[in-house]
Design an enzyme around this catalytic site. Structure first.
Site, PDB file in Angstrom:
ATOM      1  N   LYS A 106       0.786  -1.236   0.000  1.00  0.00           N
ATOM      2  CA  LYS A 106       0.000   0.000   0.000  1.00  0.00           C
ATOM      3  C   LYS A 106       0.821   1.290   0.000  1.00  0.00           C
ATOM      4  O   LYS A 106       0.366   2.338   0.450  1.00  0.00           O
ATOM      5  CB  LYS A 106      -1.005   0.036   1.167  1.00  0.00           C
ATOM      6  CG  LYS A 106      -1.824  -1.199   1.378  1.00  0.00           C
ATOM      7  CD  LYS A 106      -2.291  -1.881   0.133  1.00  0.00           C
ATOM      8  CE  LYS A 106      -3.385  -1.193  -0.622  1.00  0.00           C
ATOM      9  NZ  LYS A 106      -3.718  -1.987  -1.858  1.00  0.00           N
ATOM     10  N   SER A 132      -4.717   2.562   4.373  1.00  0.00           N
ATOM     11  CA  SER A 132      -4.889   1.934   3.065  1.00  0.00           C
ATOM     12  C   SER A 132      -4.881   0.403   3.193  1.00  0.00           C
ATOM     13  O   SER A 132      -5.680  -0.291   2.556  1.00  0.00           O
ATOM     14  CB  SER A 132      -3.767   2.397   2.139  1.00  0.00           C
ATOM     15  OG  SER A 132      -3.943   1.879   0.857  1.00  0.00           O
ATOM     16  N   HIS A 174       6.995  -7.354  -2.355  1.00  0.00           N
ATOM     17  CA  HIS A 174       6.768  -6.735  -1.045  1.00  0.00           C
ATOM     18  C   HIS A 174       7.719  -7.364  -0.016  1.00  0.00           C
ATOM     19  O   HIS A 174       7.567  -7.130   1.181  1.00  0.00           O
ATOM     20  CB  HIS A 174       5.336  -6.983  -0.568  1.00  0.00           C
ATOM     21  CG  HIS A 174       4.286  -6.204  -1.299  1.00  0.00           C
ATOM     22  ND1 HIS A 174       4.440  -4.886  -1.653  1.00  0.00           N
ATOM     23  CD2 HIS A 174       3.043  -6.553  -1.716  1.00  0.00           C
ATOM     24  CE1 HIS A 174       3.338  -4.468  -2.272  1.00  0.00           C
ATOM     25  NE2 HIS A 174       2.489  -5.459  -2.331  1.00  0.00           N
TER      26      HIS A 174
HETATM   27  S1  PPS Z   1      -0.508  -2.949  -3.291  1.00  0.00           S
HETATM   28  O1  PPS Z   1      -1.773  -3.735  -3.202  1.00  0.00           O
HETATM   29  O2  PPS Z   1       0.271  -3.126  -2.074  1.00  0.00           O
HETATM   30  O3  PPS Z   1       0.238  -3.220  -4.490  1.00  0.00           O
HETATM   31  O4  PPS Z   1      -1.037  -1.427  -3.300  1.00  0.00           O
HETATM   32  P1  PPS Z   1      -0.174  -0.174  -3.764  1.00  0.00           P
HETATM   33  O5  PPS Z   1      -0.278  -0.034  -5.216  1.00  0.00           O
HETATM   34  O6  PPS Z   1       1.188  -0.248  -3.159  1.00  0.00           O
HETATM   35  O7  PPS Z   1      -0.892   1.029  -3.037  1.00  0.00           O
HETATM   36  C1  PPS Z   1      -2.219   1.392  -3.283  1.00  0.00           C
HETATM   37  C2  PPS Z   1      -2.340   2.845  -2.841  1.00  0.00           C
HETATM   38  O8  PPS Z   1      -1.716   3.692  -3.823  1.00  0.00           O
HETATM   39  C3  PPS Z   1      -2.680   4.639  -4.285  1.00  0.00           C
HETATM   40  N1  PPS Z   1      -2.419   5.018  -5.684  1.00  0.00           N
HETATM   41  C4  PPS Z   1      -2.178   6.281  -6.074  1.00  0.00           C
HETATM   42  N2  PPS Z   1      -2.047   7.419  -5.377  1.00  0.00           N
HETATM   43  C5  PPS Z   1      -1.823   8.550  -6.086  1.00  0.00           C
HETATM   44  N3  PPS Z   1      -1.709   8.596  -7.431  1.00  0.00           N
HETATM   45  C6  PPS Z   1      -1.823   7.477  -8.177  1.00  0.00           C
HETATM   46  N4  PPS Z   1      -1.728   7.532  -9.499  1.00  0.00           N
HETATM   47  C7  PPS Z   1      -2.063   6.248  -7.494  1.00  0.00           C
HETATM   48  N5  PPS Z   1      -2.218   4.965  -7.892  1.00  0.00           N
HETATM   49  C8  PPS Z   1      -2.448   4.252  -6.779  1.00  0.00           C
HETATM   50  C9  PPS Z   1      -4.002   3.896  -4.118  1.00  0.00           C
HETATM   51  O9  PPS Z   1      -5.100   4.762  -4.199  1.00  0.00           O
HETATM   52  C10 PPS Z   1      -3.816   3.279  -2.735  1.00  0.00           C
HETATM   53  O10 PPS Z   1      -3.831   4.251  -1.693  1.00  0.00           O
HETATM   54  P2  PPS Z   1      -5.143   4.663  -0.872  1.00  0.00           P
HETATM   55  O11 PPS Z   1      -4.650   5.560   0.234  1.00  0.00           O
HETATM   56  O12 PPS Z   1      -5.758   3.406  -0.335  1.00  0.00           O
HETATM   57  O13 PPS Z   1      -6.013   5.392  -1.817  1.00  0.00           O
END
Ligand code: PPS
Length: 349
Positions: free
Chosen positions: A103, A198, A167
């Site tokens: 996340k 998240s 991860h």
């Molecule tokens: S995972 O399942 O661990 O692979 O998830 P991960 O991709 O690491 O994290 C998901 C969070 O990243 C946010 N996210 C973004 N934030 C800003 N801009 C962009 N383009 C973007 N893409 C993904 C996503 O919304 C999750 O965060 P939260 O706080 O839950 O919204």
């Protein structure tokens, strides 16, 4: 009467045959057979429809100790074999790892890195799922108990550099990397409070993960490291330490840095990978990777019907969930754990 006798004989023979086959199967094959059968019978769907899956969800994690002594927690026993395999995974010099604690903006970063390495080709990026362009090292195929990510990566064309999502904590990375192989690692950290929020919602959404309990229960488990992928602190701090002495191989950055200035980060990652981008390519990548754009893109948005994978994408959302007391307790823990490390990730912007 005759029909009845024939039917009885046929059923008894089938039963005996199935029993003998079952007894001769290895435990791991029996588990995967059960999963396959359940899927065929539509049981997961039925459980979800009736809300029973919520009640039957796993509520505990399995302790895992790797052969190098590193310990962590797993959500199912099959993962132990995948982790053991990951340690032995053979690295290529031109591999690029995107490592994160869950996340932390992995998907966002994956899309950017792939575009940097592929001439900002957004047509392919739109069509081909990110997971097939960037395999997830420690993915398991639950129906066969095999490590899907590793299998895919081993078959990867020799002349095509691999970009790999993981991860895994540093201590669980392939031994090849830990012993100093030349491949590159991009590590993305995100402030520990937003990660927790998240991660909580991701547990709520994903039935394959252990039940998160209430928000307060989840925060307690997260703070004590009693959680999938273990504690946030050693995960981030170990990569941070390695980065201090190995800046050629490791690029340590943050979700917050991307939020602050995405174009600057795109250029920084390109420089780290030795890639030169034109201004036009930087603009294309930037526009393709905004939160709005990634949320609409099927190749990156893994949302389920009622829960969003791309939830909010903000810095500071934790303020909507931490109570004053929870925040004070977490701050105390945080300051204790990261003091002297020099790590400074903003909690708000
Ligand atoms: S995972 O399942 O661990 O692979 O998830 P991960 O991709 O690491 O994290 C998901 C969070 O990243 C946010 N996210 C973004 N934030 C800003 N801009 C962009 N383009 C973007 N893409 C993904 C996503 O919304 C999750 O965060 P939260 O706080 O839950 O919204």
């Amino acid at each position: 009467m005759h029909v009845f006798i024939i039917l009885s004989i046929a059923l008894s023979t089938a039963f005996l045959y199935a029993r003998t086959r079952w007894k001769s199967m290895r435990m791991i094959d029996r588990d995967s057979f059960k999963v396959k059968l359940m899927i065929k019978l539509g049981i997961p769907h039925l459980l979800r429809m009736t809300g029973l899956s919520e009640i039957l969800r796993v509520r505990y994690l399995y302790h895992f100790r790797a052969c190098n002594g590193y310990e962590t927690l797993l959500s199912n026993t099959g993962m132990a074999a995948v982790y053991a395999e990951a340690l032995k995974f053979q690295i290529r010099d031109d591999d690029v790892f995107i490592a994160t604690y869950p996340k932390s903006g992995t998907t966002w970063r994956q899309q950017i890195v792939w575009l940097i390495c592929n001439n900002a080709d957004i047509n392919v990026a739109k069509d081909k799922p990110l997971s097939s362009r960037i395999p997830f090292l420690e993915t398991i195929d639950m129906t066969d108990n095999v490590s899907l990510g590793i299998q895919t990566l081993e078959k990867w064309q020799k002349n095509k550099p691999r970009i790999i999502k993981t991860h895994l904590a540093y201590g669980l990375l392939p031994e090849d990397i830990q012993s100093g192989n030349k491949c590159k690692i991009i590590y993305v950290a995100r402030n520990a409070k937003d990660v927790c929020v998240s991660y909580y919602f991701f547990h709520v959404m994903n039935m394959l993960l252990p039940h998160p309990g209430t928000w307060s229960e989840f925060l307690k488990n997260y703070s004590s490291g009693n959680i999938l992928f273990g504690s946030w602190f050693p995960h981030v701090l170990t990569y941070w330490e390695k980065f201090q002495t190995d800046k050629e191989r490791i690029y340590f950055t943050t979700y917050e840095a991307m939020k602050k200035d995405m174009k600057k980060e795109i250029v920084a990652v390109a420089n780290f990978l030795g890639k030169k981008l034109t201004n036009e390519q930087i603009d294309i990548i930037f526009n393709f990777c905004t939160f709005d754009s990634t949320s609409k893109n099927k190749s990156t948005n893994y949302s389920k019907k009622c829960q969003k994978f791309m939830r909010k994408g903000e810095v500071g959302d934790w303020k909507n969930y931490f109570t004053i007391n929870e925040n004070a307790a977490f701050d105390e823990l945080y300051n204790e754990k990261i003091k002297d490390s020099g790590l400074d990730i903003p909690f708000e912007m």
